[in-house]
Design a protein around this motif. Structure first.
Motif, PDB file in Angstrom:
ATOM      1  N   MET A 306      -5.798   1.434  -4.583  1.00 31.99           N
ATOM      2  CA  MET A 306      -5.389   2.211  -5.880  1.00 31.99           C
ATOM      3  C   MET A 306      -6.717   2.552  -6.625  1.00 31.99           C
ATOM      4  O   MET A 306      -6.715   4.000  -7.162  1.00 31.99           O
ATOM      5  CB  MET A 306      -4.512   1.332  -6.966  1.00 31.99           C
ATOM      6  CG  MET A 306      -3.153   0.886  -6.249  1.00 31.99           C
ATOM      7  SD  MET A 306      -2.233   2.355  -5.945  1.00 31.99           S
ATOM      8  CE  MET A 306      -1.935   3.048  -7.364  1.00 31.99           C
ATOM      9  N   ASN A 307      -7.640   1.972  -6.779  1.00 32.31           N
ATOM     10  CA  ASN A 307      -8.752   2.394  -7.341  1.00 32.31           C
ATOM     11  C   ASN A 307      -9.761   3.357  -6.482  1.00 32.31           C
ATOM     12  O   ASN A 307     -10.305   4.303  -7.227  1.00 32.31           O
ATOM     13  CB  ASN A 307      -9.842   1.027  -7.648  1.00 32.31           C
ATOM     14  CG  ASN A 307      -9.190   0.323  -8.953  1.00 32.31           C
ATOM     15  OD1 ASN A 307      -9.571   0.839  -9.997  1.00 32.31           O
ATOM     16  ND2 ASN A 307      -8.716  -0.894  -8.808  1.00 32.31           N
ATOM     17  N   LEU A 309      -8.101   5.669  -4.845  1.00 33.64           N
ATOM     18  CA  LEU A 309      -7.220   6.753  -5.131  1.00 33.64           C
ATOM     19  C   LEU A 309      -7.760   7.670  -6.527  1.00 33.64           C
ATOM     20  O   LEU A 309      -8.017   8.608  -6.649  1.00 33.64           O
ATOM     21  CB  LEU A 309      -5.657   6.447  -5.338  1.00 33.64           C
ATOM     22  CG  LEU A 309      -5.050   6.205  -4.021  1.00 33.64           C
ATOM     23  CD1 LEU A 309      -3.453   6.265  -4.398  1.00 33.64           C
ATOM     24  CD2 LEU A 309      -5.112   7.761  -3.394  1.00 33.64           C
ATOM     25  N   SER A 310      -7.952   6.417  -7.543  1.00 36.50           N
ATOM     26  CA  SER A 310      -7.981   6.984  -9.040  1.00 36.50           C
ATOM     27  C   SER A 310      -9.652   7.595  -9.054  1.00 36.50           C
ATOM     28  O   SER A 310      -9.894   8.681  -9.343  1.00 36.50           O
ATOM     29  CB  SER A 310      -7.817   5.762  -9.995  1.00 36.50           C
ATOM     30  OG  SER A 310      -8.291   6.548 -11.136  1.00 36.50           O
ATOM     31  N   ILE A 363       5.964   3.659  -5.930  1.00 37.30           N
ATOM     32  CA  ILE A 363       4.553   3.981  -5.444  1.00 37.30           C
ATOM     33  C   ILE A 363       4.395   4.485  -4.122  1.00 37.30           C
ATOM     34  O   ILE A 363       3.539   5.476  -3.779  1.00 37.30           O
ATOM     35  CB  ILE A 363       3.906   2.493  -5.531  1.00 37.30           C
ATOM     36  CG1 ILE A 363       3.621   1.953  -6.853  1.00 37.30           C
ATOM     37  CG2 ILE A 363       2.466   2.730  -5.046  1.00 37.30           C
ATOM     38  CD1 ILE A 363       2.900   0.575  -6.839  1.00 37.30           C
ATOM     39  N   SER A 367       2.720   8.209  -3.148  1.00 31.86           N
ATOM     40  CA  SER A 367       1.726   8.116  -1.931  1.00 31.86           C
ATOM     41  C   SER A 367       1.897   9.346  -1.105  1.00 31.86           C
ATOM     42  O   SER A 367       0.823  10.235  -0.682  1.00 31.86           O
ATOM     43  CB  SER A 367       1.512   6.782  -1.285  1.00 31.86           C
ATOM     44  OG  SER A 367       1.135   5.865  -2.036  1.00 31.86           O
ATOM     45  N   ALA A 400       1.789   6.865  -9.255  1.00 29.23           N
ATOM     46  CA  ALA A 400       1.647   5.441  -8.634  1.00 29.23           C
ATOM     47  C   ALA A 400       0.997   4.355  -9.693  1.00 29.23           C
ATOM     48  O   ALA A 400       1.286   3.302  -9.735  1.00 29.23           O
ATOM     49  CB  ALA A 400       0.921   5.819  -7.399  1.00 29.23           C
ATOM     50  N   TRP A 401      -0.063   4.735 -10.296  1.00 31.29           N
ATOM     51  CA  TRP A 401      -0.707   3.829 -11.320  1.00 31.29           C
ATOM     52  C   TRP A 401       0.021   3.466 -12.379  1.00 31.29           C
ATOM     53  O   TRP A 401      -0.279   2.209 -12.825  1.00 31.29           O
ATOM     54  CB  TRP A 401      -2.219   4.640 -11.652  1.00 31.29           C
ATOM     55  CG  TRP A 401      -3.286   4.149 -10.978  1.00 31.29           C
ATOM     56  CD1 TRP A 401      -4.041   4.716  -9.906  1.00 31.29           C
ATOM     57  CD2 TRP A 401      -4.000   2.677 -10.850  1.00 31.29           C
ATOM     58  NE1 TRP A 401      -5.322   4.158  -9.490  1.00 31.29           N
ATOM     59  CE2 TRP A 401      -5.049   2.925 -10.064  1.00 31.29           C
ATOM     60  CE3 TRP A 401      -3.636   1.678 -11.707  1.00 31.29           C
ATOM     61  CZ2 TRP A 401      -6.045   1.770  -9.685  1.00 31.29           C
ATOM     62  CZ3 TRP A 401      -4.655   0.566 -11.337  1.00 31.29           C
ATOM     63  CH2 TRP A 401      -5.653   0.831 -10.612  1.00 31.29           C
ATOM     64  N   ILE A 404       1.772   0.019 -11.786  1.00 31.27           N
ATOM     65  CA  ILE A 404       0.839  -1.090 -11.612  1.00 31.27           C
ATOM     66  C   ILE A 404       0.513  -1.985 -12.828  1.00 31.27           C
ATOM     67  O   ILE A 404       0.880  -3.323 -12.435  1.00 31.27           O
ATOM     68  CB  ILE A 404      -0.680  -0.575 -11.195  1.00 31.27           C
ATOM     69  CG1 ILE A 404      -0.724   0.216  -9.826  1.00 31.27           C
ATOM     70  CG2 ILE A 404      -1.729  -1.752 -11.322  1.00 31.27           C
ATOM     71  CD1 ILE A 404      -0.302  -0.652  -8.771  1.00 31.27           C
ATOM     72  N   TYR A 425      -7.370  -6.657 -10.407  1.00 32.82           N
ATOM     73  CA  TYR A 425      -7.792  -5.109 -10.739  1.00 32.82           C
ATOM     74  C   TYR A 425      -9.074  -4.778 -10.660  1.00 32.82           C
ATOM     75  O   TYR A 425      -9.468  -3.846  -9.963  1.00 32.82           O
ATOM     76  CB  TYR A 425      -7.278  -4.800 -11.932  1.00 32.82           C
ATOM     77  CG  TYR A 425      -7.478  -3.321 -12.651  1.00 32.82           C
ATOM     78  CD1 TYR A 425      -7.644  -2.267 -11.758  1.00 32.82           C
ATOM     79  CD2 TYR A 425      -7.385  -3.091 -13.798  1.00 32.82           C
ATOM     80  CE1 TYR A 425      -7.923  -1.096 -12.092  1.00 32.82           C
ATOM     81  CE2 TYR A 425      -7.529  -1.729 -14.331  1.00 32.82           C
ATOM     82  CZ  TYR A 425      -8.055  -0.707 -13.200  1.00 32.82           C
ATOM     83  OH  TYR A 425      -7.977   0.673 -13.878  1.00 32.82           O
ATOM     84  N   VAL A 475      -2.422   2.815   0.952  1.00 33.01           N
ATOM     85  CA  VAL A 475      -1.646   2.297  -0.120  1.00 33.01           C
ATOM     86  C   VAL A 475      -0.301   2.349   0.283  1.00 33.01           C
ATOM     87  O   VAL A 475       0.714   1.557   0.189  1.00 33.01           O
ATOM     88  CB  VAL A 475      -1.774   3.391  -1.450  1.00 33.01           C
ATOM     89  CG1 VAL A 475      -0.791   2.900  -2.327  1.00 33.01           C
ATOM     90  CG2 VAL A 475      -3.085   3.439  -1.875  1.00 33.01           C
TER      91      VAL A 475
END
Length: 480
Positions: A306-307, A309-310, A363, A367, A400-401, A404, A425, A475
């Motif tokens: 996820m990170n 992605l961000s 999520i 994705s 998606a985030w 979380i 995280y 993801v």
């Protein structure tokens, strides 16, 4: 009919089949089959199907219709909070927003920092890498303190310290000093998310946690948006140093507001249970790890993806617009603002929808949809088309985030709702710390074939597209 229902039906028919086989044998009727093998094989088949059903039921449930008893509630009803709940959530939101403002000051001013220190942007992004790598340290330290002694005081100390670091960053005269200060800032930033997330999720009503999870996480996007607006207003007129000095004002306001917070009832109850236990705290931690080690590993791996992605979609994008497409700093700022507007929309929308569709299904949808918008995000040469790509990319990345915070809170072991979400995280952040540096370095090593004013032009877009496509797939696999 689902696979689970097939297995149950097989089990229901089994006694009848056994009785018919036995009766047939007693009558002495000729048979072309072996009754004993049929009787033996059916229980084995049932056991095999049962094992497979339990193993893959979490995948099949993603393709089943949501429970008809669960309906989307009126969002205005979910947004109604008591004064205490609203105040607590506001402080948690502001804390995460302030974190994001200070973090994105670096990615916004990468080009100016490179010019001031006489280095390439890829070397300046090492400050981002160091910040992300040290965030787990802050998550562990502040998480343990918060789970034992409360959220309010650690949150105030955290915010106060990183205002000092942010102020000092504006006085840096070389890259080494700047990176050192950002390293300390990374420790402090790592502690804030776990503090704010646990504070907010514990204070909110259960039925409202989905939509407020999306709102809370988009404090990060709002911080990015504020940082972009500050960059647009400050850097062209006052220079990059003033950007860091002025950015401490929101943090100072948040510290004052945090002073009037009250500890949540959920933390008080968990703390009483820990005090009632005869076990030392470190033994309680070890017992939790023995019991939930697989959950801890899963959370870290998911957060790493996820990170990626961000940070893979945000940190280098202003540099991509300025360096590869030769847009002005003001246009790059507009691109960042549009992307963050999409992030805010996506986080709130999908956080709300997750109350009906479920966290994992939401999520997964984000994705798949986000991967479809990668071409529009990097390939056009027209500014307006790139803006549309940035908007929709951030709708689905931050959509998606948005799920979380509540998802991590829900899978957290009892008594570790600050340490578990924050540490998982930030350990995921550690794994993804080099995202922007990988993109910058690979883009510079693989430039576009044409030259601009006799110089090579980095191909950041291709690297960003490949990385984001791979991470979206990861993801999807992890959440399914």
């Amino acid at each position: 009919m689902s696979k689970v229902e097939d297995v149950l039906e097989l089990g229901a028919r089994l006694p009848d089949n056994v009785e018919k086989t036995n009766a047939h044998a007693e009558e002495g009727a000729p048979s072309t089959t072996e009754p004993s093998r049929e009787v033996e094989d059916q229980p084995a088949t049932l056991a095999r199907h049962t094992r497979m059903s339990s193993r893959f039921s979490h995948i099949w449930e993603l393709f089943e219709r949501p429970d008809p008893r669960s309906k989307l509630q009126n969002p205005l009803t979910l947004l109604r909070l008591s004064p205490r709940q609203a105040y607590t959530f506001s402080v948690a939101f502001l804390g995460w927003m302030v974190d994001a403002i200070d973090f994105f000051c670096v990615s916004m001013s990468t080009t100016e920092l490179g010019d001031a220190f006489g280095v390439e942007p890829s070397r300046v992004t090492s400050a981002i890498t160091v910040t992300l790598m040290l965030r787990p340290v802050g998550a562990l330290v502040f998480g343990i303190i918060a789970d034992r002694y409360g959220r309010r005081i650690p949150l105030m100390v955290n915010l106060f310290l990183f205002t000092i670091i942010e102020l000092a960053s504006g006085f840096s005269n070389n890259l080494s000093t700047f990176v050192g200060l950002r390293a300390v800032y990374g420790i402090l930033m790592g502690g804030e998310w776990g503090l704010g997330s646990s504070l907010a999720m514990e204070a909110l009503p259960v039925e409202s946690r989905g939509i407020f999870s999306g709102i809370l996480q988009e404090g990060y996007a709002v911080g990015n948006l504020v940082a972009a607006m500050m960059y647009y207003a400050i850097v062209p007129n006052l220079g990059w140093r003033a950007l860091y000095w002025i950015s401490i004002i929101p943090a100072a306001i948040t510290i004052v507001l945090a002073y009037f917070l009250e500890e949540t009832d959920a933390w008080r109850q968990a703390r009483q249970a820990q005090r009632a236990s005869s076990k030392p705290y470190h033994i309680i931690v070890l017992d939790m790890l023995k019991q939930h080690w697989a959950r801890c590993i899963y959370a870290v791996v998911l957060m790493a993806a996820m990170n990626f992605l961000s940070h893979g979609s945000q940190d280098l994008y202003p540099t991509f617009l300025k360096k590869q497409h030769d847009f002005s700093p003001k246009q790059a700022t507009v691109g960042t603002i549009v992307g963050n507007l999409g992030a805010i929309v996506g986080g709130m929308l999908f956080g709300y929808i997750s109350e009906y569709l479920g966290r994992r299904r939401t999520i997964a949808i984000c994705s798949i949809c986000g991967a479809c918008f990668i071409p529009l995000w990097i390939l056009p040469s027209q500014f307006g088309q790139l803006l549309a790509g940035a908007f929709f990319m951030q709708v689905f990345v931050q959509g998606a985030w948005g799920v979380i915070p509540v998802y991590l809170s829900e899978i957290s072991p009892e008594g570790f709702r600050a340490t578990f979400p924050g540490l998982s995280y930030q350990l995921g952040n550690l794994v993804s710390a080099s995202a922007s540096q990988i993109e910058a370095t690979m883009g510079e090593r693989n430039p576009l074939p044409e030259l601009r004013d006799g110089d090579q032009v980095p191909n950041y877009g291709r690297v960003q597209g490949i990385l984001m496509g791979a991470v979206f797939c990861c993801v999807l696999v992890l959440i399914v």
